[in-house]
Motif scaffolding. Structure first.
Motif, short mmCIF file in Angstrom:
data_model
loop_
_atom_site.label_atom_id
_atom_site.label_comp_id
_atom_site.label_asym_id
_atom_site.label_seq_id
_atom_site.Cartn_x
_atom_site.Cartn_y
_atom_site.Cartn_z
N ALA A 8 6.18 3.46 5.67
CA ALA A 8 5.80 4.84 5.40
C ALA A 8 5.15 4.95 4.03
N ASN A 9 4.45 6.07 3.82
CA ASN A 9 3.83 6.31 2.52
C ASN A 9 4.90 6.36 1.44
N GLY A 10 4.62 5.66 0.32
CA GLY A 10 5.56 5.62 -0.79
C GLY A 10 6.51 4.46 -0.74
N ASP A 11 6.56 3.75 0.41
CA ASP A 11 7.48 2.61 0.52
C ASP A 11 6.85 1.32 0.03
N GLY A 12 5.57 1.33 -0.30
CA GLY A 12 4.91 0.14 -0.79
C GLY A 12 4.43 -0.77 0.34
N THR A 13 3.90 -1.91 -0.05
CA THR A 13 3.37 -2.87 0.92
C THR A 13 4.01 -4.24 0.71
N VAL A 14 4.07 -5.01 1.79
CA VAL A 14 4.63 -6.36 1.75
C VAL A 14 3.67 -7.29 2.47
N TYR A 15 3.33 -8.40 1.84
CA TYR A 15 2.40 -9.34 2.47
C TYR A 15 2.69 -10.74 1.95
N GLN A 16 2.21 -11.75 2.69
CA GLN A 16 2.42 -13.14 2.32
C GLN A 16 1.21 -13.67 1.57
N ARG A 17 1.47 -14.38 0.48
CA ARG A 17 0.41 -14.93 -0.36
C ARG A 17 -0.03 -16.29 0.17
N LYS A 18 -1.11 -16.79 -0.41
CA LYS A 18 -1.61 -18.10 -0.01
C LYS A 18 -0.67 -19.23 -0.39
N ASP A 19 0.16 -19.01 -1.44
CA ASP A 19 1.11 -20.05 -1.83
C ASP A 19 2.41 -19.97 -1.04
N SER A 20 2.41 -19.21 0.06
CA SER A 20 3.54 -19.07 0.99
C SER A 20 4.62 -18.12 0.49
N ARG A 21 4.52 -17.65 -0.76
CA ARG A 21 5.48 -16.66 -1.22
C ARG A 21 5.14 -15.29 -0.66
N TRP A 22 6.14 -14.41 -0.68
CA TRP A 22 5.92 -13.04 -0.24
C TRP A 22 5.85 -12.13 -1.46
N GLU A 23 4.92 -11.18 -1.41
CA GLU A 23 4.70 -10.24 -2.51
C GLU A 23 4.85 -8.82 -1.99
N ALA A 24 5.59 -8.01 -2.74
CA ALA A 24 5.75 -6.60 -2.40
C ALA A 24 5.27 -5.77 -3.57
N ALA A 25 4.58 -4.68 -3.30
CA ALA A 25 4.03 -3.83 -4.35
C ALA A 25 4.30 -2.37 -4.01
N ASN A 66 7.07 8.54 -18.18
CA ASN A 66 7.05 9.55 -17.11
C ASN A 66 5.76 9.54 -16.29
N THR A 67 5.10 8.42 -16.23
CA THR A 67 3.94 8.26 -15.36
C THR A 67 4.32 7.31 -14.22
N ARG A 68 3.47 7.22 -13.22
CA ARG A 68 3.72 6.32 -12.10
C ARG A 68 2.91 5.05 -12.31
N LYS A 69 3.52 3.92 -12.05
CA LYS A 69 2.80 2.66 -12.18
C LYS A 69 3.11 1.77 -10.99
N ARG A 70 2.15 0.90 -10.67
CA ARG A 70 2.30 -0.01 -9.53
C ARG A 70 2.91 -1.32 -10.03
N ILE A 71 3.97 -1.75 -9.38
CA ILE A 71 4.63 -2.99 -9.75
C ILE A 71 4.56 -3.98 -8.60
N HIS A 72 4.75 -5.25 -8.93
CA HIS A 72 4.73 -6.33 -7.94
C HIS A 72 5.98 -7.16 -8.10
N VAL A 73 6.63 -7.47 -7.00
CA VAL A 73 7.80 -8.35 -7.00
C VAL A 73 7.56 -9.45 -5.97
N TYR A 74 8.31 -10.55 -6.11
CA TYR A 74 8.04 -11.72 -5.28
C TYR A 74 9.34 -12.27 -4.72
N GLY A 75 9.23 -13.00 -3.61
CA GLY A 75 10.39 -13.62 -2.98
C GLY A 75 9.95 -14.75 -2.07
N THR A 76 10.91 -15.60 -1.74
CA THR A 76 10.59 -16.72 -0.84
C THR A 76 10.49 -16.27 0.61
N THR A 77 11.08 -15.12 0.93
CA THR A 77 10.98 -14.56 2.27
C THR A 77 10.53 -13.10 2.18
#
Length: 436
Positions: A16-33, A41-52
């Motif tokens: 859903a809108n506001g829940d962010g996106t999740v996709y797999q990178r070329k190095d096989s890791r998963w990235e969520a943003a 007090n502003t909104r910023k886009r962050i990125h986190v990573y995981g093996t799954t």
């Protein structure tokens, strides 16, 4: 021809809108943003990573949930001062005791923020930390922090004569450890790739030197305390090595005077917000049950009878809280007031001034001199690891060293040698720690 995925499968991965996106990178890791609340007090886009995919999604969901609760997510592009403020107000305050958090805040305000606060969190290097620590080690704190200018009678930089008051190695190591703790959390939150403060070595500071009480000095204290309303407290401190807060936090329900045991469950401390407060013991190992010697049992029974008489005489003015050691009105004793009473007692006994905590050191040392096993002392003092006991309390007096050397000399002596005048062979064999 490739078979298209079922529509239901595609819909199950749609977020859903506001829940962010999740996709797999070329190095096989998963990235969520996704977008979260920033400290300004502003909104910023962050990125986190995981093996799954599940791991990356869980990290993003946690950050978005914290953001929705109003907790700002720090930015690695922000200053170290901003991150320290965030860490102290939103993270450390929930993980540390109040007094520890107060000390951490004072370290950040007096040393970390003035020295490194303007550095960007993402650009902080080990060289920056090392340079700052070296400067802190060699700089007079009266001049740097303006302490002298605030005195009624300036005696340092304000009068042109530097007193060269520098931080002790122990304080310097404590300041360094606070910085390491803050940066370690930044690594866990994936704000920075590594903790640069861990790459800086300050050296192991020497522990504070002190001279524990001898058996004669301990007896002098107990003699001076005879007749004092807290005689049972001082006797218990010297026989068991309990901490000051553990002694003051004892309740009658913790004592089993018939079986001769005491349960150490809490500590009494003064905090800035709560005043005199009972807190859990220092560590899990500190929560323990100890045996009480016969002398302590007698003094505690006598103390209970005296307290009961005072309670009956006071009537409604007595404030019963169940504590073993109280003020004459039944209230819990402030640790600072106990320190004053102890200082007066030392003066009465004609002994050198020591800290109340040195009674604990003295108990351990005297037990070692009597040949008590280190593991028994560790259990009595409530240490989590025996290494702590060995490091802090394994100072042996000259008498023990001499006995140990004599014991070795006795073992290495040639049987053909004649007995020396000092050792006619008629006495008992030498022992390293005679038990009295």
């Amino acid at each position: 021809m490739t078979t298209p995925r079922p529509a239901s499968s595609r819909r199950s991965r749609t977020r859903a809108n506001g829940d962010g996106t999740v996709y797999q990178r070329k190095d096989s890791r998963w990235e969520a943003a996704g977008y979260v609340l920033a400290p300004d007090n502003t909104r910023k886009r962050i990125h986190v990573y995981g093996t799954t995919r599940k791991e990356a999604l869980a990290k993003l969901t946690e950050k978005i949930a914290n953001s929705n609760r109003g907790l700002p997510v720090p930015s690695a592009q922000g200053s170290l001062a901003a991150y320290l403020t965030y860490w102290l107000e939103n993270v450390a305050v929930h993980q540390l005791r109040e007094n520890t958090h107060t000390r951490y805040t004072a370290v950040a305000r007096h040393y970390l923020i003035p020295g490194l606060g303007r550095k960007k969190l993402a650009k902080l290097t080990a060289k920056d930390v090392r340079t700052w620590l070296n400067q802190l080690r060699t700089t007079c704190q009266c001049c740097t922090r303006g302490i002298d200018t605030g005195r009624d009678e300036p005696r340092c930089c304000a009068v042109g004569t530097c007193c060269s008051k520098r931080l002790s190695p122990l304080t310097l190591a404590y300041v360094h450890s606070v910085l390491k703790s803050a940066l370690e959390h930044a690594v866990r939150e994936e704000e920075i790739p590594r903790n640069v403060a861990r790459n800086v070595r300050t050296g192991t500071p020497r522990p504070r030197r002190f001279e524990p009480l001898t058996a004669d000095e301990a007896r002098q204290i107990l003699t001076a305390a005879r007749g004092h309303r807290l005689h049972a407290l001082f006797e218990l401190a010297l026989h068991t090595g309990l901490r000051k807060g553990e002694l003051l936090g004892l309740r009658w329900e913790d004592l089993d005077l018939d079986r001769g045991t005491a349960a150490v469950r809490r500590t009494l401390q003064r905090t800035n917000t709560g005043g005199l407060t009972t807190l859990p013991t220092k560590t899990r190992a500190s929560e323990r049950r100890i045996a009480l010697p016969a002398r302590c049992l007698q003094s505690l029974k006598h103390h209970r009878e005296q307290q009961q008489r005072k309670r009956e005489a006071a009537g409604a003015t007595w404030q019963y809280n169940g504590y073993v050691f109280t003020t004459p009105q039944g209230r819990p004793i402030d640790p600072t007031n106990l320190t004053r009473t102890f200082t007066t007692l030392l003066r009465k006994a004609g002994l050198r001034r020591i800290r109340f905590h040195d009674l604990r050191h003295s108990t351990a040392t005297l037990l070692l001199e009597q040949g008590v096993e280190l593991v028994v002392i560790k259990e009595l003092l409530g240490h989590a690891h025996i290494g702590v006991t060995a490091t802090v309390y394994a100072h042996v007096r000259l008498r023990l060293q001499r006995n140990a050397i004599d014991l070795l000399g006795h073992a290495l002596r040639n049987p053909a040698e004649t007995t020396s005048p000092l050792d006619d062979g008629g006495g008992p064999p030498l022992c390293a720690a005679p038990v009295r």
